[in-house]
Design a protein around this motif. Structure first.
Motif, PDB file in Angstrom:
ATOM      1  N   ALA A  79      59.856 -17.299  57.462  1.00  0.00           N
ATOM      2  CA  ALA A  79      59.448 -17.727  56.126  1.00  0.00           C
ATOM      3  C   ALA A  79      58.569 -16.647  55.518  1.00  0.00           C
ATOM      4  O   ALA A  79      57.725 -16.067  56.209  1.00  0.00           O
ATOM      5  CB  ALA A  79      58.679 -19.047  56.201  1.00  0.00           C
ATOM      6  N   SER A  80      58.747 -16.385  54.249  1.00  0.00           N
ATOM      7  CA  SER A  80      57.900 -15.384  53.599  1.00  0.00           C
ATOM      8  C   SER A  80      56.451 -15.854  53.505  1.00  0.00           C
ATOM      9  O   SER A  80      55.531 -15.049  53.452  1.00  0.00           O
ATOM     10  CB  SER A  80      58.415 -15.089  52.195  1.00  0.00           C
ATOM     11  OG  SER A  80      58.209 -16.211  51.345  1.00  0.00           O
ATOM     12  N   GLY A  81      56.274 -17.172  53.498  1.00  0.00           N
ATOM     13  CA  GLY A  81      54.946 -17.739  53.285  1.00  0.00           C
ATOM     14  C   GLY A  81      54.715 -18.121  51.835  1.00  0.00           C
ATOM     15  O   GLY A  81      53.745 -18.806  51.496  1.00  0.00           O
ATOM     16  N   SER A 121      59.880 -10.381  54.779  1.00  0.00           N
ATOM     17  CA  SER A 121      61.236 -10.915  54.571  1.00  0.00           C
ATOM     18  C   SER A 121      62.323  -9.900  54.915  1.00  0.00           C
ATOM     19  O   SER A 121      63.343  -9.795  54.232  1.00  0.00           O
ATOM     20  CB  SER A 121      61.414 -11.403  53.127  1.00  0.00           C
ATOM     21  OG  SER A 121      60.561 -12.473  52.823  1.00  0.00           O
ATOM     22  N   ILE A 122      62.111  -9.150  55.974  1.00  0.00           N
ATOM     23  CA  ILE A 122      63.093  -8.174  56.449  1.00  0.00           C
ATOM     24  C   ILE A 122      63.922  -8.762  57.591  1.00  0.00           C
ATOM     25  O   ILE A 122      65.145  -8.641  57.623  1.00  0.00           O
ATOM     26  CB  ILE A 122      62.406  -6.874  56.903  1.00  0.00           C
ATOM     27  CG1 ILE A 122      61.703  -6.203  55.708  1.00  0.00           C
ATOM     28  CG2 ILE A 122      63.411  -5.922  57.548  1.00  0.00           C
ATOM     29  CD1 ILE A 122      62.622  -5.791  54.585  1.00  0.00           C
ATOM     30  N   ILE A 123      63.236  -9.408  58.551  1.00  0.00           N
ATOM     31  CA  ILE A 123      63.944 -10.177  59.578  1.00  0.00           C
ATOM     32  C   ILE A 123      64.234 -11.547  58.979  1.00  0.00           C
ATOM     33  O   ILE A 123      63.314 -12.292  58.638  1.00  0.00           O
ATOM     34  CB  ILE A 123      63.105 -10.312  60.858  1.00  0.00           C
ATOM     35  CG1 ILE A 123      62.952  -8.944  61.518  1.00  0.00           C
ATOM     36  CG2 ILE A 123      63.745 -11.306  61.831  1.00  0.00           C
ATOM     37  CD1 ILE A 123      62.118  -8.964  62.773  1.00  0.00           C
ATOM     38  N   HIS A 124      65.505 -11.882  58.857  1.00  0.00           N
ATOM     39  CA  HIS A 124      65.866 -13.110  58.146  1.00  0.00           C
ATOM     40  C   HIS A 124      65.879 -14.333  59.044  1.00  0.00           C
ATOM     41  O   HIS A 124      65.815 -15.456  58.542  1.00  0.00           O
ATOM     42  CB  HIS A 124      67.195 -12.914  57.430  1.00  0.00           C
ATOM     43  CG  HIS A 124      67.118 -11.834  56.393  1.00  0.00           C
ATOM     44  ND1 HIS A 124      66.219 -11.870  55.354  1.00  0.00           N
ATOM     45  CD2 HIS A 124      67.788 -10.660  56.262  1.00  0.00           C
ATOM     46  CE1 HIS A 124      66.351 -10.794  54.605  1.00  0.00           C
ATOM     47  NE2 HIS A 124      67.281 -10.024  55.152  1.00  0.00           N
ATOM     48  N   MET A 172      67.388 -11.990  69.622  1.00  0.00           N
ATOM     49  CA  MET A 172      68.246 -11.259  68.697  1.00  0.00           C
ATOM     50  C   MET A 172      67.830 -11.600  67.273  1.00  0.00           C
ATOM     51  O   MET A 172      67.540 -12.754  66.958  1.00  0.00           O
ATOM     52  CB  MET A 172      69.717 -11.617  68.917  1.00  0.00           C
ATOM     53  CG  MET A 172      70.266 -11.134  70.247  1.00  0.00           C
ATOM     54  SD  MET A 172      72.026 -11.517  70.453  1.00  0.00           S
ATOM     55  CE  MET A 172      72.745 -10.478  69.187  1.00  0.00           C
ATOM     56  N   ALA A 173      67.796 -10.588  66.409  1.00  0.00           N
ATOM     57  CA  ALA A 173      67.384 -10.780  65.021  1.00  0.00           C
ATOM     58  C   ALA A 173      68.388 -10.108  64.095  1.00  0.00           C
ATOM     59  O   ALA A 173      69.052  -9.138  64.470  1.00  0.00           O
ATOM     60  CB  ALA A 173      65.993 -10.184  64.791  1.00  0.00           C
ATOM     61  N   GLN A 174      68.503 -10.629  62.881  1.00  0.00           N
ATOM     62  CA  GLN A 174      69.306  -9.988  61.843  1.00  0.00           C
ATOM     63  C   GLN A 174      68.362  -9.494  60.767  1.00  0.00           C
ATOM     64  O   GLN A 174      67.522 -10.240  60.269  1.00  0.00           O
ATOM     65  CB  GLN A 174      70.327 -10.972  61.257  1.00  0.00           C
ATOM     66  CG  GLN A 174      71.321 -10.339  60.287  1.00  0.00           C
ATOM     67  CD  GLN A 174      70.894 -10.462  58.841  1.00  0.00           C
ATOM     68  OE1 GLN A 174      70.209 -11.395  58.453  1.00  0.00           O
ATOM     69  NE2 GLN A 174      71.304  -9.495  58.021  1.00  0.00           N
ATOM     70  N   LEU A 175      68.470  -8.209  60.421  1.00  0.00           N
ATOM     71  CA  LEU A 175      67.572  -7.583  59.458  1.00  0.00           C
ATOM     72  C   LEU A 175      68.354  -7.129  58.230  1.00  0.00           C
ATOM     73  O   LEU A 175      69.545  -6.833  58.310  1.00  0.00           O
ATOM     74  CB  LEU A 175      66.869  -6.371  60.072  1.00  0.00           C
ATOM     75  CG  LEU A 175      65.769  -6.604  61.118  1.00  0.00           C
ATOM     76  CD1 LEU A 175      66.326  -7.084  62.442  1.00  0.00           C
ATOM     77  CD2 LEU A 175      64.988  -5.300  61.329  1.00  0.00           C
ATOM     78  N   GLY A 176      67.663  -7.041  57.123  1.00  0.00           N
ATOM     79  CA  GLY A 176      68.260  -6.529  55.899  1.00  0.00           C
ATOM     80  C   GLY A 176      67.265  -6.620  54.764  1.00  0.00           C
ATOM     81  O   GLY A 176      66.234  -7.302  54.880  1.00  0.00           O
ATOM     82  N   VAL A 177      67.550  -5.937  53.669  1.00  0.00           N
ATOM     83  CA  VAL A 177      66.672  -6.057  52.510  1.00  0.00           C
ATOM     84  C   VAL A 177      66.755  -7.496  51.992  1.00  0.00           C
ATOM     85  O   VAL A 177      67.766  -8.177  52.192  1.00  0.00           O
ATOM     86  CB  VAL A 177      67.079  -5.069  51.397  1.00  0.00           C
ATOM     87  CG1 VAL A 177      66.893  -3.641  51.854  1.00  0.00           C
ATOM     88  CG2 VAL A 177      68.510  -5.316  50.940  1.00  0.00           C
ATOM     89  N   GLY A 217      57.696   0.248  57.036  1.00  0.00           N
ATOM     90  CA  GLY A 217      56.450   0.560  57.742  1.00  0.00           C
ATOM     91  C   GLY A 217      56.157  -0.376  58.886  1.00  0.00           C
ATOM     92  O   GLY A 217      56.215   0.006  60.040  1.00  0.00           O
ATOM     93  N   GLN A 218      55.848  -1.641  58.589  1.00  0.00           N
ATOM     94  CA  GLN A 218      55.531  -2.583  59.657  1.00  0.00           C
ATOM     95  C   GLN A 218      56.049  -3.969  59.326  1.00  0.00           C
ATOM     96  O   GLN A 218      56.194  -4.329  58.160  1.00  0.00           O
ATOM     97  CB  GLN A 218      54.019  -2.627  59.907  1.00  0.00           C
ATOM     98  CG  GLN A 218      53.193  -3.078  58.713  1.00  0.00           C
ATOM     99  CD  GLN A 218      51.705  -3.127  59.033  1.00  0.00           C
ATOM    100  OE1 GLN A 218      51.315  -3.250  60.188  1.00  0.00           O
ATOM    101  NE2 GLN A 218      50.883  -3.037  58.003  1.00  0.00           N
ATOM    102  N   LEU A 219      56.313  -4.716  60.392  1.00  0.00           N
ATOM    103  CA  LEU A 219      56.747  -6.101  60.284  1.00  0.00           C
ATOM    104  C   LEU A 219      55.683  -6.971  60.945  1.00  0.00           C
ATOM    105  O   LEU A 219      55.296  -6.704  62.086  1.00  0.00           O
ATOM    106  CB  LEU A 219      58.098  -6.299  60.971  1.00  0.00           C
ATOM    107  CG  LEU A 219      59.235  -5.372  60.501  1.00  0.00           C
ATOM    108  CD1 LEU A 219      60.489  -5.634  61.319  1.00  0.00           C
ATOM    109  CD2 LEU A 219      59.523  -5.559  59.019  1.00  0.00           C
ATOM    110  N   THR A 220      55.211  -7.985  60.244  1.00  0.00           N
ATOM    111  CA  THR A 220      54.144  -8.834  60.785  1.00  0.00           C
ATOM    112  C   THR A 220      54.590 -10.294  60.822  1.00  0.00           C
ATOM    113  O   THR A 220      55.490 -10.717  60.081  1.00  0.00           O
ATOM    114  CB  THR A 220      52.863  -8.714  59.933  1.00  0.00           C
ATOM    115  OG1 THR A 220      53.154  -9.122  58.591  1.00  0.00           O
ATOM    116  CG2 THR A 220      52.354  -7.290  59.924  1.00  0.00           C
TER     117      THR A 220
END
Length: 381
Positions: free
Chosen positions: A173-175, A242-245, A256-261, A291-294
């Motif tokens: 969730a983006s928050g 919101s990069i890892i969906h 396993m993760a799916q990433l994308g813009v 840069g970073q994923l939190t």
């Protein structure tokens, strides 16, 4: 051969992006049907551009107005009957259901029984009647391809995997816009504040749901039905970039993760092309620029709607229908500034306390509950 697509909700955020996918891949897709609630001005432009064989306008008076205005022999349908006829039209292979709310339930069921592939962006279909929908999809041998970015991510992560080896589904969730606000400040927020989503361009209802985290709660319920997992194995994690969906953890603790813009065109395109992929015409993810994923745990005290969705899923039966119907009425009331931000979870919880859930057997059962809860909430506010 081109895939022929019907789009319900063609003037909404998802519908517009779906039309961009069609336009960008005209050699692969063709629009044969479009449907809207009332937005006939925009629909008229879409008719001229995409030349569908039929359209539907839920509002009968608007449908008549459109029919009088257009100079082509295109078929113009109206009401729920029109949505259902469009959903089952013989020329179509795929139904993209991107209408907002439980109004999307009957068209989804109709399309399943007509043997169409379902590209599902209407989460309320599974929230309200998940058991019936999944049973019917299995019975008719129909694929339900999720379009929500989170469920599309999970769907992609599970491709070729044994679902019995899932340990945990992790919905990101983006928050929302209020991730860093205090609970005290949230008491006085206005719709204009809630509509400022940091990452996604969405319709008003879904954007408000994102600000309360109810959107994530509804996605938890949807995930239970889509992927046949227990409630205790569905977790929510706030991921502001919101990069890892979304992610799937397996029993060996591999994740396993799916990433994308953050762009809905990607899951829409994948739903249309599944089980294949086509060349990307969507912005490329450049992780070095991100840069970073939190990540952090959601604050359930500050955002009680997420907890209420879990409680509804635990209660089972018709309770998720109650939560969904109540939320739809309350979001509209909040947008009209008739109630405050925290009145949304307050009245939802009130409806849940009054309702005695039972195991629904038919669509008519859940539609009756949906009607009851809407009337109950309106009587309270």
């Amino acid at each position: 051969m081109k895939k022929r697509v019907v789009i319900l909700g063609s003037t909404g955020s998802i519908g517009k992006q779906a039309l961009k996918v069609v336009e960008s891949n005209s050699e692969s897709f063709e629009v044969v049907g479009l449907a809207v609630m009332t937005s006939i001005n925009e629909l008229e432009k879409q008719i001229l551009k995409y030349k569908p064989k039929a359209v539907a306008v839920y509002d009968a008076s608007k449908a008549k107005e459109l029919k009088d205005r257009i100079k082509t022999d295109i078929k113009v349908l109206s009401g729920m009957e029109g949505l259902l006829e469009l959903s089952a039209m013989e020329e179509a292979n795929i139904l993209l259901n991107s209408v907002v709310g439980s109004i999307g339930l009957q068209p989804t069921l109709t399309a399943i029984r007509a043997g169409k592939t379902i590209a599902l962006a209407n989460k309320e279909t599974l929230v309200v009647a998940g058991r019936i929908i999944m049973e019917e999809a299995k019975r008719y041998g129909v694929d339900i391809i999720p379009v929500d970015s989170e469920h599309s991510a999970i769907f992609q992560c599970l491709k070729g995997e044994n679902v019995k080896e899932i340990a945990k589904i992790i919905l990101t969730a983006s928050g929302g816009p209020f991730k860093d606000w205090s609970k005290e400040n949230l008491k006085n927020v206005k719709p204009k504040d809630a509509l400022k989503h940091p990452n996604w361009e969405m319709g008003k209802k879904i954007t408000i749901d994102s600000s309360t985290l109810m959107n994530k709660g509804l996605e938890v319920i949807e995930a239970k039905w889509l992927f046949d997992v227990d409630m205790d194995n569905i977790k929510v994690l706030v991921h502001p970039q919101s990069i890892i969906h979304s992610m799937v953890e397996f029993i060996d603790h591999s994740v396993m993760a799916q990433l994308g813009v953050p762009d809905m065109m990607l899951p829409i395109q994948y739903a249309f092309t599944h089980p294949d992929r086509i060349e990307g015409r969507i912005p490329q993810l450049k992780l070095h620029e991100v840069g970073q994923l939190t990540f952090q745990q959601p604050d359930l005290e500050k955002f009680p709607c997420l907890s209420l969705a879990y409680k509804a899923l635990e209660a089972g039966g018709t309770m998720p229908c109650v939560v969904n119907g109540a939320n739809e009425v309350l979001v509209e009331a909040f947008l009209q500034e008739s109630i405050g931000f925290y009145d949304i979870p307050r009245y939802i919880e009130g409806a849940m306390m009054v309702h005695k859930p039972y195991d629904y057997r038919t669509i008519e059962d859940v539609l009756e509950v949906d009607k009851w809860v809407r009337n109950w909430v309106k009587s309270q506010i």
